[in-house]
Design a protein around this motif. Structure first.
Motif, PDB file in Angstrom:
ATOM      1  N   UNK A  71      45.799  -8.019 -17.808  1.00  0.00           N
ATOM      2  CA  UNK A  71      45.815  -9.401 -18.174  1.00  0.00           C
ATOM      3  C   UNK A  71      47.104 -10.098 -18.387  1.00  0.00           C
ATOM      4  N   UNK A  72      48.003  -9.326 -18.867  1.00  0.00           N
ATOM      5  CA  UNK A  72      49.472  -9.894 -18.866  1.00  0.00           C
ATOM      6  C   UNK A  72      50.023 -10.217 -17.504  1.00  0.00           C
ATOM      7  N   UNK A  73      49.923  -8.952 -16.585  1.00  0.00           N
ATOM      8  CA  UNK A  73      50.417  -9.265 -15.408  1.00  0.00           C
ATOM      9  C   UNK A  73      49.861 -10.231 -14.314  1.00  0.00           C
ATOM     10  N   UNK A  74      48.468 -10.594 -14.806  1.00  0.00           N
ATOM     11  CA  UNK A  74      47.801 -11.562 -14.267  1.00  0.00           C
ATOM     12  C   UNK A  74      48.338 -12.859 -14.643  1.00  0.00           C
ATOM     13  N   UNK A  75      48.465 -13.227 -16.110  1.00  0.00           N
ATOM     14  CA  UNK A  75      49.067 -14.362 -16.623  1.00  0.00           C
ATOM     15  C   UNK A  75      50.524 -14.752 -15.954  1.00  0.00           C
ATOM     16  N   UNK A 118      48.826  -6.446 -11.321  1.00  0.00           N
ATOM     17  CA  UNK A 118      47.565  -6.616 -11.823  1.00  0.00           C
ATOM     18  C   UNK A 118      46.597  -5.642 -11.373  1.00  0.00           C
ATOM     19  N   UNK A 119      46.619  -5.487 -10.051  1.00  0.00           N
ATOM     20  CA  UNK A 119      45.826  -4.832  -9.188  1.00  0.00           C
ATOM     21  C   UNK A 119      45.805  -3.300  -9.502  1.00  0.00           C
ATOM     22  N   UNK A 120      47.057  -2.955  -9.801  1.00  0.00           N
ATOM     23  CA  UNK A 120      47.479  -1.525 -10.132  1.00  0.00           C
ATOM     24  C   UNK A 120      46.688  -1.121 -11.159  1.00  0.00           C
ATOM     25  N   UNK A 121      47.095  -1.981 -12.139  1.00  0.00           N
ATOM     26  CA  UNK A 121      46.114  -1.582 -13.480  1.00  0.00           C
ATOM     27  C   UNK A 121      44.793  -1.924 -13.273  1.00  0.00           C
ATOM     28  N   UNK A 122      44.275  -2.498 -12.650  1.00  0.00           N
ATOM     29  CA  UNK A 122      42.669  -2.711 -12.117  1.00  0.00           C
ATOM     30  C   UNK A 122      42.134  -1.686 -11.885  1.00  0.00           C
ATOM     31  N   UNK A 150      34.159  -6.706 -13.017  1.00  0.00           N
ATOM     32  CA  UNK A 150      35.500  -6.113 -13.357  1.00  0.00           C
ATOM     33  C   UNK A 150      35.203  -5.115 -14.282  1.00  0.00           C
ATOM     34  N   UNK A 151      36.315  -4.154 -14.669  1.00  0.00           N
ATOM     35  CA  UNK A 151      36.348  -3.241 -15.766  1.00  0.00           C
ATOM     36  C   UNK A 151      35.869  -3.527 -17.116  1.00  0.00           C
ATOM     37  N   UNK A 152      36.682  -4.827 -17.407  1.00  0.00           N
ATOM     38  CA  UNK A 152      36.483  -5.185 -18.779  1.00  0.00           C
ATOM     39  C   UNK A 152      34.970  -4.880 -19.463  1.00  0.00           C
ATOM     40  N   UNK A 153      33.983  -5.954 -18.817  1.00  0.00           N
ATOM     41  CA  UNK A 153      32.960  -5.558 -19.539  1.00  0.00           C
ATOM     42  C   UNK A 153      32.419  -4.406 -19.710  1.00  0.00           C
ATOM     43  N   UNK A 173      43.879   4.079 -24.603  1.00  0.00           N
ATOM     44  CA  UNK A 173      44.829   3.879 -23.286  1.00  0.00           C
ATOM     45  C   UNK A 173      44.049   2.982 -22.495  1.00  0.00           C
ATOM     46  N   UNK A 174      42.747   3.088 -22.296  1.00  0.00           N
ATOM     47  CA  UNK A 174      42.067   2.126 -21.484  1.00  0.00           C
ATOM     48  C   UNK A 174      41.954   0.713 -21.777  1.00  0.00           C
ATOM     49  N   UNK A 175      42.087   0.528 -23.241  1.00  0.00           N
ATOM     50  CA  UNK A 175      42.277  -0.672 -23.604  1.00  0.00           C
ATOM     51  C   UNK A 175      43.749  -1.398 -23.509  1.00  0.00           C
TER      52      UNK A 175
END
Length: 378
Positions: A201-205, A212-216, A307-310, A192-194
């Motif tokens: 990323x899709x919403x930022x694009x 995007x901020x909501x998912x961040x 950011x959360x990704x790393x 789910x996290x991935x």
């Protein structure tokens, strides 16, 4: 877009006592328990279903308003009875927020109704999960084709996370959480996290800054949950999303929190520790919350990687056994820091001006946490 799933999990690295994966399939049953697959993640990728017209017609609900006004703590027996009534009143609705609250009401009631048999409590959990599953389906349809006022970008992933951790809550009620169940839940939450960061990323694009901020924000919460839960393999302690009303700041705002760490034994919750996650926190926020405040960029990230990704990539790599030395160091540091922050928070006195000390959810003095960790002084 198809989201690639991780390989099936299994063992624990005996040297670290942390959750890792393997390429061996999990058994269907362990000590009489059905080992779950990935019910939370699966709710995000099942085919969309058409939504009937009545799903677009909803009116203000007294039951929902009453639910939000309840204190953001684990209730007692009388409160649990109220939650069961609220569940019954909201479970026939279509609005995802109402269904989500109905699910939370049933599951919370199940956790605290120790005067019920385990079978009765598990039946309440199943009712709650049914509401969450319906809420995911409706909200995904709204997000795909609904009017702008119906869209809540991260809501399906939050609901999926609720579903993913249910086997832990069922194990709390029965008094036993087999290791394979604990690992399977971690695996589901990691998926789910991935998926959540993929949506970010899709919403930022496409330039959807708000979505995007909501998912961040959810990304930081998921990293905290995964970081804590990878530390414990016995299931006696674990972190789960807080119940619906806890995330709303409209009532009892000092009690607001995103996550809760549960310590339990023999079907009873011994301690519930509230945790609020903020990517960053100004002075006003540091003064506001009675829960343990964890800053995502500061406490859940490696230096110069805010950011959360790393962090999520490091957690996933450690789980899969492919981590670099840097990723292992990052994951270990974040996990141990979060565990120690919770330990120091639990050492504080209960804040009776926030909630009465008899409640199972402990809002505590944060002096020791502030002394030991940066960025929390008010």
């Amino acid at each position: 877009m198809t989201i690639e799933r991780l390989d099936p999990l299994i063992p624990v690295d005996s040297n670290t006592d942390l959750l890792t994966s393997s390429h061996l399939p999990a058994p269907d049953y362990v000590r009489g328990f059905l080992v779950p697959d990935t019910p939370g993640y699966d709710s995000l990728v099942t085919p969309l279903q058409p939504i009937p017209e009545e799903a677009l017609q909803f009116t203000p609900s007294r039951a929902y308003s009453h639910y939000l006004k309840m204190h953001k703590v684990l209730v007692g027996r009388q409160g649990a009875m109220q939650l069961e009534v609220i569940h019954d009143q909201l479970s026939g609705e279509w609005l995802p927020r109402y269904l989500s609250a109905a699910g939370s009401a049933a599951v919370e009631a199940a956790l605290v109704r120790t005067d019920h048999s385990a079978q009765q409590r598990l039946a309440l959990v199943d009712k709650g999960v049914g509401c969450w599953q319906r809420a995911v389906a409706v909200q995904r349809a709204f997000n795909a084709d609904g009017e702008e006022h119906l869209i809540e970008h991260s809501a399906p992933h939050r609901l999926a996370l609720n579903i993913a951790v249910v086997p832990l809550l069922r194990g709390l009620i029965t008094g036993t959480i087999p290791e394979a169940v604990n690992k399977a839940v971690f695996h589901d939450c990691l998926n789910i996290a991935q998926a959540n960061l993929l949506q970010n990323s899709l919403l930022k694009s496409v330039g959807d800054v708000s979505g995007a901020a909501d998912h961040l924000g959810l990304g930081y919460e998921l990293n905290a949950l995964l970081s804590f839960n990878r530390r414990y393999t016995t299931g006696r302690r674990f972190m789960v999303p807080a119940f619906d009303r806890s995330d709303s700041g409209h009532h009892h705002s000092r009690q607001t929190h995103d996550l809760v760490e549960l310590t339990h034994r023999r079907g009873r919750i011994l301690m519930a520790t509230p945790v609020e996650i903020k990517s960053a926190a100004g002075l006003r926020q540091r003064q506001r919350y009675g829960a343990l405040l964890v800053r995502g960029k500061m406490h859940l990230s490696a230096p110069n990687q805010c950011a959360p990704r790393p962090t999520l990539e490091a957690i996933a790599a450690c789980y899969e056994g492919t981590a670099t030395r840097s990723q292992r160091r990052t994951t270990h540091t974040i996990t141990e820091q979060l565990v120690n922050m919770i330990r120091d928070y639990q050492a504080g006195d209960v804040l009776t001006d926030v909630v009465h000390s008899r409640h199972g959810t402990g809002f505590r003095d944060k002096t020791l946490v502030v002394q030991n960790y940066p960025g929390l002084a008010a």
